[in-house]
Design an enzyme around this catalytic site. Structure first.
Site, PDB file in Angstrom:
ATOM      1  N   ASP A 174       0.969   2.992  -8.127  1.00  0.00           N
ATOM      2  CA  ASP A 174       0.699   3.453  -6.310  1.00  0.00           C
ATOM      3  C   ASP A 174       0.356   4.870  -6.711  1.00  0.00           C
ATOM      4  OD1 ASP A 174      -0.111   3.271  -3.572  1.00  0.00           O
ATOM      5  OD2 ASP A 174       2.196   3.610  -2.713  1.00  0.00           O
ATOM      6  N   GLN A 204       6.755   1.769   0.370  1.00  0.00           N
ATOM      7  CA  GLN A 204       5.806   2.072   1.215  1.00  0.00           C
ATOM      8  C   GLN A 204       6.176   3.183   1.881  1.00  0.00           C
ATOM      9  OE1 GLN A 204       3.697  -0.117   2.799  1.00  0.00           O
ATOM     10  NE2 GLN A 204       3.064   2.040   4.185  1.00  0.00           N
ATOM     11  N   LYS A 226       0.079  -6.829   1.422  1.00  0.00           N
ATOM     12  CA  LYS A 226       0.612  -6.641   0.345  1.00  0.00           C
ATOM     13  C   LYS A 226       0.487  -7.702  -0.824  1.00  0.00           C
ATOM     14  CE  LYS A 226       0.195  -1.723   0.781  1.00  0.00           C
ATOM     15  NZ  LYS A 226       1.159  -0.102   1.100  1.00  0.00           N
TER      16      LYS A 226
END
Ligand code: NAP
Length: 279
Positions: free
Chosen positions: A121, A98, A54
């Protein structure tokens, strides 16, 4: 005739190019670079690889990244405090935690420490509600990527019967909400569904989001169905039996190269969107 492939790699490349241009314009206008902060707990090698990937993708479109690596023994309180710091930091535009986080951590509490205007996200309850109510907000990245892919191939959604298999908070549930907001008639299936094959057989659009290799058999599909396979299982195997499905579907995503590349492209697009909104 085999199905036409929905090429996520190519649609994602266009989105990444558009994002790179928006980043350039933003930097020229404001003199600052959009910044994505990534928090990672523990030392799971796969999670470290994802975070590195990422960061590399951020760099390619001109977005800066900051990695916050925390030890496996981090508590929920510690993690919430670190995320709250990032939420309050004016230099940070987007925050990605994450996941999955280690089992002793309350993942929902950690997600909810992300400020809604930095939730690029799309994991907070605020973002979920925005998706469910059809209000502006950040999409969960994989569902957002699926909708963009369907749009790139001009798949009509209004009045079409969509069957979503899977109901996780970051994938199944929100993708159904986004389809509903676009006037599809949505049915959710999950592990307690008793008539999966019969339900799938009625679908104009099938979204497989399970994590079970080739659970969805090609023979179940209505001829001409549009098939989106979000599943990713070891050995590059999706949740749909591709070899059979490609002979019944009209459009289908490959695994890999379908939904996967869209997810990261949406993350980066939403990061620049967050920067633009924050100014
Ligand atoms: P998850 O949290 O494990 O959820 C799986 C869902 O599948 C659950 O709702 C579960 O039902 C349902 N399910 C399990 N067995 C089933 C069965 N036999 N029949 C019908 N439904 C069944 O997984 P997730 O995070 O949503 O991920 C799903 C898949 O997508 C995985 O392969 C993952 O790797 C992939 N994924 C891909 C991306 C990408 O960028 N391409 C991103 C995220 C995830 P219950 O709710 O009843 O347990």
């Amino acid at each position: 005739m085999p199905a036409r492939i929905m090429d996520g790699t190519s649609v994602a490349a266009s989105l990444l190019a558009e994002t790179a241009q928006r980043v350039k314009d933003f930097v020229a206008r404001t003199g600052r670079t959009p910044l994505l902060a990534t928090a990672l707990v523990g030392d799971d090698p796969a999670s470290h690889t994802y975070v590195r990937m990422k960061s590399a993708r951020c760099a390619r479109v001109g977005i800066a990244s900051r990695r916050v690596a925390l030890p496996a023994e981090t508590t929920t309180d510690d993690l919430v405090a670190r995320i709250a710091e990032l939420s309050a930091d004016p230099a940070v535009d987007g925050i990605l935690l994450q996941h999955p986080v280690p089992a002793h951590i309350d993942e929902r509490a950690a997600f909810e420490a992300i400020a809604p205007d930095k939730d690029v996200d799309g994991v907070t309850m605020h973002s979920f509600a925005a998706m469910a109510f059809g209000e502006p907000g950040f999409h969960s990245c994989t569902p957002g990527g699926i909708l963009r892919l369907l749009d790139a191939y001009d798949v009509p959604l209004t009045g079409r019967r969509a069957v979503v298999i899977g109901r996780s908070p970051i994938l199944g549930k929100p993708v159904g909400m986004l389809l509903l907001a676009r006037d599809a008639t949505v049915t959710y299936c999950h592990s307690k569904t008793t008539d999966l094959a019969a339900t799938v057989a009625e679908a104009d659009i099938v979204i497989a989001a399970v994590g079970r290799p080739e659970l969805v058999r090609g023979a179940w599909l209505k001829p001409g169905a549009v098939v989106v396979d979000a599943g990713y299982n070891p050995g590059n195997i999706g949740d749909v039996e591709y070899a059979a499905a490609e002979h019944r579907a009209s459009l289908i995503t490959p695994v890999p190269g379908g939904v996967g590349p869209m997810t990261i492209a949406v993350l980066l697009a939403q990061t620049v969107q967050a920067a633009e909104t924050r100014g």
